[in-house]
Design a protein around this motif. Structure first.
Motif, PDB file in Angstrom:
ATOM      1  N   LEU A 276      14.633   9.675  18.232  1.00 15.85           N
ATOM      2  CA  LEU A 276      15.827   9.219  18.960  1.00 15.85           C
ATOM      3  C   LEU A 276      15.540   7.891  19.644  1.00 15.85           C
ATOM      4  O   LEU A 276      14.476   7.705  20.245  1.00 15.85           O
ATOM      5  N   GLU A 277      16.534   7.008  19.552  1.00  9.97           N
ATOM      6  CA  GLU A 277      16.357   5.729  20.244  1.00  9.97           C
ATOM      7  C   GLU A 277      16.827   5.860  21.691  1.00  9.97           C
ATOM      8  O   GLU A 277      17.600   6.752  22.014  1.00  9.97           O
TER       9      GLU A 277
ATOM     10  N   SER B  70      12.506  23.573  27.858  1.00 10.27           N
ATOM     11  CA  SER B  70      11.873  22.872  26.738  1.00 10.27           C
ATOM     12  C   SER B  70      12.810  22.983  25.536  1.00 10.27           C
ATOM     13  O   SER B  70      13.471  24.022  25.363  1.00 10.27           O
ATOM     14  N   ILE B  71      12.855  21.945  24.727  1.00 13.43           N
ATOM     15  CA  ILE B  71      13.698  22.037  23.526  1.00 13.43           C
ATOM     16  C   ILE B  71      12.984  22.813  22.422  1.00 13.43           C
ATOM     17  O   ILE B  71      13.578  23.109  21.393  1.00 13.43           O
ATOM     18  N   TYR B  72      11.705  23.130  22.636  1.00 17.80           N
ATOM     19  CA  TYR B  72      10.946  23.824  21.588  1.00 17.80           C
ATOM     20  C   TYR B  72      11.048  25.343  21.684  1.00 17.80           C
ATOM     21  O   TYR B  72      10.422  26.049  20.908  1.00 17.80           O
TER      22      TYR B  72
ATOM     23  N   THR C 233      13.966  14.867  17.333  1.00 20.42           N
ATOM     24  CA  THR C 233      14.240  14.093  18.555  1.00 20.42           C
ATOM     25  C   THR C 233      13.173  13.027  18.802  1.00 20.42           C
ATOM     26  O   THR C 233      13.392  12.099  19.570  1.00 20.42           O
ATOM     27  N   LEU C 234      12.038  13.178  18.113  1.00 20.79           N
ATOM     28  CA  LEU C 234      10.975  12.165  18.247  1.00 20.79           C
ATOM     29  C   LEU C 234      11.481  10.791  17.828  1.00 20.79           C
ATOM     30  O   LEU C 234      10.976   9.762  18.251  1.00 20.79           O
TER      31      LEU C 234
ATOM     32  N   ASP D 139       6.794  22.894  27.575  1.00 15.51           N
ATOM     33  CA  ASP D 139       6.022  23.455  26.452  1.00 15.51           C
ATOM     34  C   ASP D 139       4.568  22.985  26.489  1.00 15.51           C
ATOM     35  O   ASP D 139       3.678  23.650  25.974  1.00 15.51           O
TER      36      ASP D 139
ATOM     37  N   PRO E  63      22.058   6.426  30.391  1.00 13.73           N
ATOM     38  CA  PRO E  63      20.804   5.745  30.098  1.00 13.73           C
ATOM     39  C   PRO E  63      19.868   5.909  31.296  1.00 13.73           C
ATOM     40  O   PRO E  63      20.326   6.049  32.434  1.00 13.73           O
ATOM     41  N   GLY E  64      18.558   5.915  31.037  1.00 13.28           N
ATOM     42  CA  GLY E  64      17.591   6.176  32.114  1.00 13.28           C
ATOM     43  C   GLY E  64      17.673   5.198  33.269  1.00 13.28           C
ATOM     44  O   GLY E  64      17.374   5.535  34.406  1.00 13.28           O
TER      45      GLY E  64
ATOM     46  N   HIS F 254      11.568  19.625  32.777  1.00 13.39           N
ATOM     47  CA  HIS F 254      11.658  19.651  31.310  1.00 13.39           C
ATOM     48  C   HIS F 254      10.308  19.369  30.640  1.00 13.39           C
ATOM     49  O   HIS F 254       9.389  18.868  31.271  1.00 13.39           O
ATOM     50  N   LYS F 255      10.236  19.696  29.347  1.00 13.30           N
ATOM     51  CA  LYS F 255       9.045  19.524  28.498  1.00 13.30           C
ATOM     52  C   LYS F 255       7.918  20.439  28.954  1.00 13.30           C
ATOM     53  O   LYS F 255       6.740  20.068  28.886  1.00 13.30           O
TER      54      LYS F 255
ATOM     55  N   LYS G   7      16.859  13.554  27.997  1.00 11.89           N
ATOM     56  CA  LYS G   7      18.287  13.844  28.138  1.00 11.89           C
ATOM     57  C   LYS G   7      19.008  13.941  26.799  1.00 11.89           C
ATOM     58  O   LYS G   7      19.688  14.925  26.506  1.00 11.89           O
ATOM     59  N   SER G   8      18.840  12.878  25.985  1.00 10.11           N
ATOM     60  CA  SER G   8      19.552  12.876  24.697  1.00 10.11           C
ATOM     61  C   SER G   8      19.051  14.006  23.813  1.00 10.11           C
ATOM     62  O   SER G   8      19.838  14.621  23.077  1.00 10.11           O
TER      63      SER G   8
ATOM     64  N   ARG H  11      13.299   8.373  28.911  1.00 12.44           N
ATOM     65  CA  ARG H  11      12.435   9.213  28.076  1.00 12.44           C
ATOM     66  C   ARG H  11      12.174  10.593  28.684  1.00 12.44           C
ATOM     67  O   ARG H  11      11.214  11.267  28.310  1.00 12.44           O
ATOM     68  N   SER H  12      13.003  10.999  29.650  1.00 13.30           N
ATOM     69  CA  SER H  12      12.767  12.328  30.221  1.00 13.30           C
ATOM     70  C   SER H  12      13.245  13.442  29.281  1.00 13.30           C
ATOM     71  O   SER H  12      12.835  14.591  29.430  1.00 13.30           O
TER      72      SER H  12
HETATM   73  N1  GTP Z   1       7.204  18.062  24.333  1.00 11.11           N
HETATM   74  C1  GTP Z   1       8.492  17.840  24.517  1.00 11.11           C
HETATM   75  N2  GTP Z   1       9.029  16.639  24.214  1.00 11.11           N
HETATM   76  C2  GTP Z   1      10.361  16.457  24.419  1.00 11.11           C
HETATM   77  C3  GTP Z   1      11.188  17.503  24.912  1.00 11.11           C
HETATM   78  N3  GTP Z   1      12.450  17.015  25.026  1.00 11.11           N
HETATM   79  C4  GTP Z   1      12.402  15.731  24.605  1.00 11.11           C
HETATM   80  N4  GTP Z   1      11.162  15.398  24.235  1.00 11.11           N
HETATM   81  C5  GTP Z   1      10.696  14.079  23.700  1.00 11.11           C
HETATM   82  O1  GTP Z   1      10.876  13.100  24.707  1.00 11.11           O
HETATM   83  C6  GTP Z   1      11.140  11.825  24.120  1.00 11.11           C
HETATM   84  C7  GTP Z   1      12.302  11.158  24.810  1.00 11.11           C
HETATM   85  O2  GTP Z   1      13.467  11.877  24.574  1.00 11.11           O
HETATM   86  P1  GTP Z   1      14.939  11.273  24.743  1.00 11.11           P
HETATM   87  O3  GTP Z   1      15.874  12.417  24.535  1.00 11.11           O
HETATM   88  O4  GTP Z   1      15.134  10.063  23.911  1.00 11.11           O
HETATM   89  O5  GTP Z   1      14.925  10.845  26.271  1.00 11.11           O
HETATM   90  P2  GTP Z   1      16.115  10.213  27.123  1.00 11.11           P
HETATM   91  O6  GTP Z   1      15.971  10.769  28.499  1.00 11.11           O
HETATM   92  O7  GTP Z   1      17.433  10.397  26.465  1.00 11.11           O
HETATM   93  O8  GTP Z   1      15.688   8.690  27.128  1.00 11.11           O
HETATM   94  P3  GTP Z   1      16.604   7.380  27.436  1.00 11.11           P
HETATM   95  O9  GTP Z   1      17.672   7.342  26.424  1.00 11.11           O
HETATM   96  O10 GTP Z   1      15.644   6.253  27.317  1.00 11.11           O
HETATM   97  O11 GTP Z   1      17.107   7.523  28.831  1.00 11.11           O
HETATM   98  C8  GTP Z   1      11.388  12.105  22.635  1.00 11.11           C
HETATM   99  O12 GTP Z   1      10.231  11.695  21.927  1.00 11.11           O
HETATM  100  C9  GTP Z   1      11.548  13.608  22.548  1.00 11.11           C
HETATM  101  O13 GTP Z   1      11.055  14.150  21.315  1.00 11.11           O
HETATM  102  C10 GTP Z   1      10.587  18.780  25.201  1.00 11.11           C
HETATM  103  O14 GTP Z   1      11.213  19.755  25.623  1.00 11.11           O
HETATM  104  N5  GTP Z   1       9.246  18.890  24.978  1.00 11.11           N
END
Ligand code: GTP
Length: 384
Positions: free
Chosen positions: A76-77, A202-204, A73-74, A164, A101-102, A161-162, A57-58, A54-55
């Motif tokens: 995304l599985e 940040s993706i935002y 992206t909210l 924002d 994967p994480g 990351h994140k 990546k995807s 959940r960091s």
């Molecule tokens: N606020 C914020 N949330 C983000 C950002 N990037 C991703 N997220 C949120 O973080 C959550 C996890 O994102 P994923 O992309 O699924 O994380 P992941 O690292 O691929 O997770 P795994 O597949 O479990 O390893 C999602 O709810 C996204 O919307 C960002 O830049 N800012």
């Protein structure tokens, strides 16, 4: 650009097929997916996306390369398998992204990390700055130290990351703290030579595109040549700033040597969006055929502060976006002539680049010679 899936079900659950700009009409030649996955695919320079669950990546991969809007992206599985994504939008930006994967376990005998790290150009480790990052730092250390022992040539990039969700002061403090702790851990393990680069992302906003641009640029050995060409072009044409963009991803693969300010970069990104959107609506033929981005692609936008934005097609995948003053635009003939020279030189670099064989990173080319044959017009009017 083509996408390689580890498993069809996984790809469907992402909804990638829908979000991927296949119908974008850039004239991207779609390689045979089967062939890509079995032959050339694995020899492409590889960028690994790693980090805790959940960091983000995807999300990074989907937003930068598949036009997914950040809010989507909210949904995304979680990634369960290594997900390979082939980005072949041009021979310069021609690489493969592996989203891990994480919970990758280095001690799992089925995980052949030596093979993976050997062919890697860059390893991006994503740290969630909104979470407690102590565990992430431990994981970062374990990952980079293993990867470095297998392949010391890898570029190690850390995305904090994140951000924002953080105030400006908090961002700087977090970056300082992560930087300090990560490097202390490396020093304790006598790995001082292992260099980590840090980015606040940040993706935002556009920070993720900027960071990815820098990561990709380090994998382009022709970068000095490209930067030189942009420098010569802008200094002879009265242009203030120019970016050579990969149109699909909005990654800039080169710019001139003046510092990049975020506002200029965002302005140029927005221009690409406007041009492609307008072109998708009005630029196609009545039956919907044609391409939103082709040889004819050209746009001039006059802003209300005497600034002009100028976009022109360079190759099938690359566009040059320039920022200049209104008075400089009076010499449009000179700019066009110089652009013609610039484009020719870039195409030469591009051709040589595509002929060279690729290994872990793109191969250096002898394309610096192309500079000597380019004759730009100069601002005082006498062509050289
Ligand atoms: N606020 C914020 N949330 C983000 C950002 N990037 C991703 N997220 C949120 O973080 C959550 C996890 O994102 P994923 O992309 O699924 O994380 P992941 O690292 O691929 O997770 P795994 O597949 O479990 O390893 C999602 O709810 C996204 O919307 C960002 O830049 N800012």
């Amino acid at each position: 650009m083509s996408i390689q899936y580890e498993e069809p079900a996984l790809a469907e659950s992402y909804g990638v097929v829908d979000s991927f700009p296949k119908d974008f009409g850039y004239g991207v030649e779609e390689p045979d997916i089967e062939e890509e996955s079995t032959t050339s695919g694995d020899s492409k320079p590889r960028i690994l996306l790693m980090g805790l669950r959940r960091s983000g990546k995807s999300s990074i991969q989907k937003v930068v390369f598949h036009k997914m809007s950040p809010n989507e992206t909210l949904f995304l599985e979680s990634t369960n398998k290594i997900y390979k994504d082939d980005i072949s939008s041009s021979s310069f930006v021609n690489f493969q992204i592996w989203d891990f994967p994480g919970q990758v376990d280095f001690f799992d005998p089925t995980f052949d990390y030596e093979m993976i790290f050997r062919g890697t150009g860059a390893l991006i480790f994503v740290i969630d700055a909104q979470d407690d990052y102590v565990e992430a730092l431990g994981r970062l250390h374990l990952t980079v130290s293993r990867a470095y022992r297998v392949n010391p040539e890898i570029n190690f990039e850390v995305f904090i990351h994140k951000v924002d969700g953080l105030s400006d002061d908090h961002k700087i403090e977090t970056q300082r703290d992560v930087h300090q702790r990560a490097n202390d851990d490396l020093a304790d393990a006598s790995l001082e030579k292992l260099h980590l680069s840090f980015y606040l992302t940040s993706i935002y906003d556009h920070s993720i595109f900027e960071a990815f641009s820098k990561v990709v640029q380090k994998l382009i050995p022709q970068l000095p040549t490209l930067e030189n060409l942009v420098n010569i072009f802008i200094s002879n044409s009265g242009i203030e700033k120019a970016f050579l963009f990969d149109v699909v991803s909005k990654i800039y693969i080169a710019t001139d040597s003046s510092p990049v300010d975020m506002q200029s970069y965002e302005l140029c990104c927005d221009m690409i969006d406007v041009v492609i959107d307008v072109s998708c609506i009005y630029g196609l033929r009545e039956d919907g055929s044609g391409s939103a981005y082709d040889k004819e692609s050209l746009a001039i936008i006059k802003l209300n502060n005497t600034t002009i934005l100028y976009l022109k097609e360079v190759t099938k995948f690359l566009a040059l976006v320039c920022i200049l003053r209104e008075e400089s635009f009076e010499k449009k003939g000179l700019i066009d002539y110089n652009f013609h020279c610039f484009r020719k030189a870039i195409q030469e670099v591009f051709e040589v680049g595509s002929l060279t064989q690729r290994t872990g990173r793109l191969q250096p080319s002898s394309s610096n010679n192309s500079l000597s044959s380019v004759k730009f017009g100069v601002l005082n009017g006498s062509a050289v």
